[in-house]
Design a protein around this motif. Structure first.
Motif, PDB file in Angstrom:
ATOM      1  N   ALA A 222       0.814  -1.240  -0.034  1.00  0.00           N
ATOM      2  CA  ALA A 222       0.083  -0.016  -0.119  1.00  0.00           C
ATOM      3  C   ALA A 222       0.818   1.131   0.063  1.00  0.00           C
ATOM      4  N   ALA A 223       1.760   1.386   0.809  1.00  0.00           N
ATOM      5  CA  ALA A 223       2.657   2.384   0.846  1.00  0.00           C
ATOM      6  C   ALA A 223       3.555   2.499  -0.521  1.00  0.00           C
ATOM      7  N   GLY A 224       3.954   1.349  -0.962  1.00  0.00           N
ATOM      8  CA  GLY A 224       4.752   1.332  -2.188  1.00  0.00           C
ATOM      9  C   GLY A 224       4.002   1.865  -3.371  1.00  0.00           C
ATOM     10  N   ARG A 225       2.631   1.553  -3.326  1.00  0.00           N
ATOM     11  CA  ARG A 225       1.738   1.970  -4.444  1.00  0.00           C
ATOM     12  C   ARG A 225       1.609   3.659  -4.380  1.00  0.00           C
ATOM     13  N   TRP A 226       1.556   4.193  -2.999  1.00  0.00           N
ATOM     14  CA  TRP A 226       1.505   5.383  -3.086  1.00  0.00           C
ATOM     15  C   TRP A 226       2.772   6.294  -3.421  1.00  0.00           C
ATOM     16  N   LEU A 227       3.844   5.600  -3.093  1.00  0.00           N
ATOM     17  CA  LEU A 227       5.351   6.400  -3.399  1.00  0.00           C
ATOM     18  C   LEU A 227       5.340   6.583  -4.845  1.00  0.00           C
ATOM     19  N   LEU A 228       4.823   5.474  -5.663  1.00  0.00           N
ATOM     20  CA  LEU A 228       4.945   4.994  -7.117  1.00  0.00           C
ATOM     21  C   LEU A 228       3.694   5.883  -7.789  1.00  0.00           C
ATOM     22  N   ARG A 229       2.991   6.499  -7.078  1.00  0.00           N
ATOM     23  CA  ARG A 229       1.535   6.847  -7.799  1.00  0.00           C
ATOM     24  C   ARG A 229       1.578   7.624  -8.841  1.00  0.00           C
ATOM     25  N   HIS A 230       2.743   8.149  -9.134  1.00  0.00           N
ATOM     26  CA  HIS A 230       2.853   9.065 -10.400  1.00  0.00           C
ATOM     27  C   HIS A 230       3.357   8.067 -11.535  1.00  0.00           C
ATOM     28  N   GLU A 231       3.923   7.006 -11.298  1.00  0.00           N
ATOM     29  CA  GLU A 231       4.219   5.962 -12.497  1.00  0.00           C
ATOM     30  C   GLU A 231       3.129   5.664 -13.012  1.00  0.00           C
ATOM     31  N   PRO A 232       3.135   5.029 -14.223  1.00  0.00           N
ATOM     32  CA  PRO A 232       2.038   4.500 -15.118  1.00  0.00           C
ATOM     33  C   PRO A 232       1.324   3.417 -14.307  1.00  0.00           C
ATOM     34  N   THR A 233       1.924   2.379 -13.895  1.00  0.00           N
ATOM     35  CA  THR A 233       1.222   1.293 -13.139  1.00  0.00           C
ATOM     36  C   THR A 233       2.033   0.789 -11.727  1.00  0.00           C
ATOM     37  N   PRO A 234       1.656   1.473 -10.834  1.00  0.00           N
ATOM     38  CA  PRO A 234       2.396   1.104  -9.490  1.00  0.00           C
ATOM     39  C   PRO A 234       1.846  -0.214  -9.152  1.00  0.00           C
ATOM     40  N   GLU A 235       0.798  -0.685  -9.409  1.00  0.00           N
ATOM     41  CA  GLU A 235      -0.072  -2.043  -8.990  1.00  0.00           C
ATOM     42  C   GLU A 235       0.741  -2.987  -9.633  1.00  0.00           C
ATOM     43  N   LYS A 236       1.568  -2.868 -10.651  1.00  0.00           N
ATOM     44  CA  LYS A 236       2.385  -3.981 -11.223  1.00  0.00           C
ATOM     45  C   LYS A 236       3.620  -4.184 -10.407  1.00  0.00           C
ATOM     46  N   THR A 237       4.178  -2.946  -9.741  1.00  0.00           N
ATOM     47  CA  THR A 237       5.441  -3.324  -8.802  1.00  0.00           C
ATOM     48  C   THR A 237       4.810  -3.738  -7.623  1.00  0.00           C
ATOM     49  N   PHE A 238       3.794  -3.467  -7.166  1.00  0.00           N
ATOM     50  CA  PHE A 238       3.279  -4.258  -5.909  1.00  0.00           C
ATOM     51  C   PHE A 238       1.977  -4.637  -6.155  1.00  0.00           C
ATOM     52  N   PRO A 239       1.672  -5.705  -6.655  1.00  0.00           N
ATOM     53  CA  PRO A 239       0.435  -6.395  -6.954  1.00  0.00           C
ATOM     54  C   PRO A 239      -0.224  -7.078  -5.911  1.00  0.00           C
ATOM     55  N   SER A 240      -1.328  -7.703  -6.077  1.00  0.00           N
ATOM     56  CA  SER A 240      -1.867  -8.439  -5.129  1.00  0.00           C
ATOM     57  C   SER A 240      -1.135  -9.858  -5.068  1.00  0.00           C
ATOM     58  N   LEU A 241      -0.734 -10.351  -3.830  1.00  0.00           N
ATOM     59  CA  LEU A 241       0.122 -11.647  -3.678  1.00  0.00           C
ATOM     60  C   LEU A 241      -0.860 -12.744  -4.757  1.00  0.00           C
ATOM     61  N   PHE A 242      -2.267 -12.659  -4.485  1.00  0.00           N
ATOM     62  CA  PHE A 242      -3.130 -13.709  -5.175  1.00  0.00           C
ATOM     63  C   PHE A 242      -3.044 -13.756  -6.600  1.00  0.00           C
ATOM     64  N   THR A 243      -2.745 -12.301  -7.151  1.00  0.00           N
ATOM     65  CA  THR A 243      -2.512 -12.066  -8.646  1.00  0.00           C
ATOM     66  C   THR A 243      -1.272 -12.792  -9.006  1.00  0.00           C
ATOM     67  N   VAL A 244      -0.182 -12.703  -8.257  1.00  0.00           N
ATOM     68  CA  VAL A 244       0.816 -13.333  -8.512  1.00  0.00           C
ATOM     69  C   VAL A 244       1.028 -14.631  -8.463  1.00  0.00           C
ATOM     70  N   VAL A 245       0.312 -15.351  -7.394  1.00  0.00           N
ATOM     71  CA  VAL A 245       0.509 -16.798  -7.242  1.00  0.00           C
ATOM     72  C   VAL A 245      -0.691 -17.344  -8.418  1.00  0.00           C
ATOM     73  N   ARG A 246      -1.406 -16.916  -8.789  1.00  0.00           N
ATOM     74  CA  ARG A 246      -2.420 -17.206  -9.832  1.00  0.00           C
ATOM     75  C   ARG A 246      -1.613 -17.341 -11.054  1.00  0.00           C
ATOM     76  N   ALA A 247      -0.870 -16.223 -11.478  1.00  0.00           N
ATOM     77  CA  ALA A 247      -0.134 -16.316 -12.374  1.00  0.00           C
ATOM     78  C   ALA A 247       0.898 -17.343 -12.405  1.00  0.00           C
TER      79      ALA A 247
END
Length: 267
Positions: A222-247
């Motif tokens: 949550a903090a990382g996504r905020w710090l990277l909020r001006h980048e195009p896709t901060p959620e890709k740097t800090f995604p949901s763990l469930f998304t990563v496990v699914r992939a």
């Protein structure tokens, strides 16, 4: 992202380091282990490397202490190693235990509740950015423990998204969430009664390690996504763990109804 090689020594060291913290965690705060904890640990360990890169770590540390504890960033890899170790030990302990047999009628009831809740949740929330990946984690697996964990998972989704689900006229039942919890608790109590002391201790350790890892990662993410909020896709740097496990697992196919005899074999 490549998977690190599991080092049992490093895993045990991490687990022993966090054991005093695990011991004081209240039981009511523990998460249900409703995903492959080993894969979750692998995902978190890989993502922790990004969080601990010097420049980004410095930005984490620049946040006010009252808003974010930067020590969590450095704790994350330790929590991941410890969870991986706990998952391995739990697998070893369970390999020596045998699932208790459950009445066929009881298993059929549990499967029916799960099927309705799954259909309702997936129809309305499958595309939800946070709930969708979690629902994907609930689709696969076999056996009584997985069934119980899934029921608790769907009950949680029902509670959090009641308004969106309660309007469903085909699958929603107002009693399903409470019934799911009752059935799941009865399944787990029956299975737990058959586990030896070592297996019960291993399961408890895993629940604590899994909970601490999830809580730590979510705070860092949550903090990382905020710090990277001006980048195009901060959620890709800090995604949901469930998304990563699914992939990593290649996704899971939708569950098909199990026959009662097959379901009663456990697993």
């Amino acid at each position: 992202m490549t998977s690190p090689s599991f080092d049992p020594i490093q895993g045990k060291q991490a687990f022993d380091t966090l054991l005093p913290h695990y011991k004081v965690m209240p039981v009511e705060a523990l998460s249900v282990v409703n995903a492959d904890a080993g894969l979750v640990a692998v995902a978190a360990l890989g993502l922790s490397a990004r969080a601990n890169e010097p420049k980004l770590l410095a930005r984490f540390k620049s946040l006010p202490v009252s808003e974010f504890d930067a020590n969590l960033v450095e704790l994350l890899p330790t929590a991941a190693w410890a969870c991986w170790y706990a998952a391995t030990e739990d697998q070893k302990a369970r390999a020596l235990s045998t699932d208790a047999k459950l009445p066929v009628e009881f298993v059929q009831k549990a499967i029916a509740i799960e099927a309705r809740m799954q259909a309702c949740c997936e129809y309305h929330l499958n595309d939800h950015p946070e709930v969708g990946p979690y629902l994907a984690m609930l689709r696969g697996g076999t056996g009584h423990r997985d069934l119980a964990a899934d029921l608790l998972g769907y009950a949680s989704v029902y509670r959090d998204h009641y308004d969106a689900l309660s309007a469903d006229t085909k699958h929603f039942r107002s009693t399903d969430a409470d019934d799911a919890v009752k059935v799941a608790e009865e399944i787990l109590a029956t299975l737990g009664a058959r586990l030896g002391p070592e297996a019960r201790a291993a399961a408890d350790h895993l629940a604590r390690a899994f909970t601490l890892l999830l809580d730590t990662y979510e705070e860092v993410a949550a903090a990382g996504r905020w710090l990277l909020r001006h980048e195009p896709t901060p959620e890709k740097t800090f995604p949901s763990l469930f998304t990563v496990v699914r992939a990593r697992a290649g996704g899971r196919s939708k569950k098909k109804p199990e026959s009662a005899p097959a379901a009663s074999t456990g697993g």
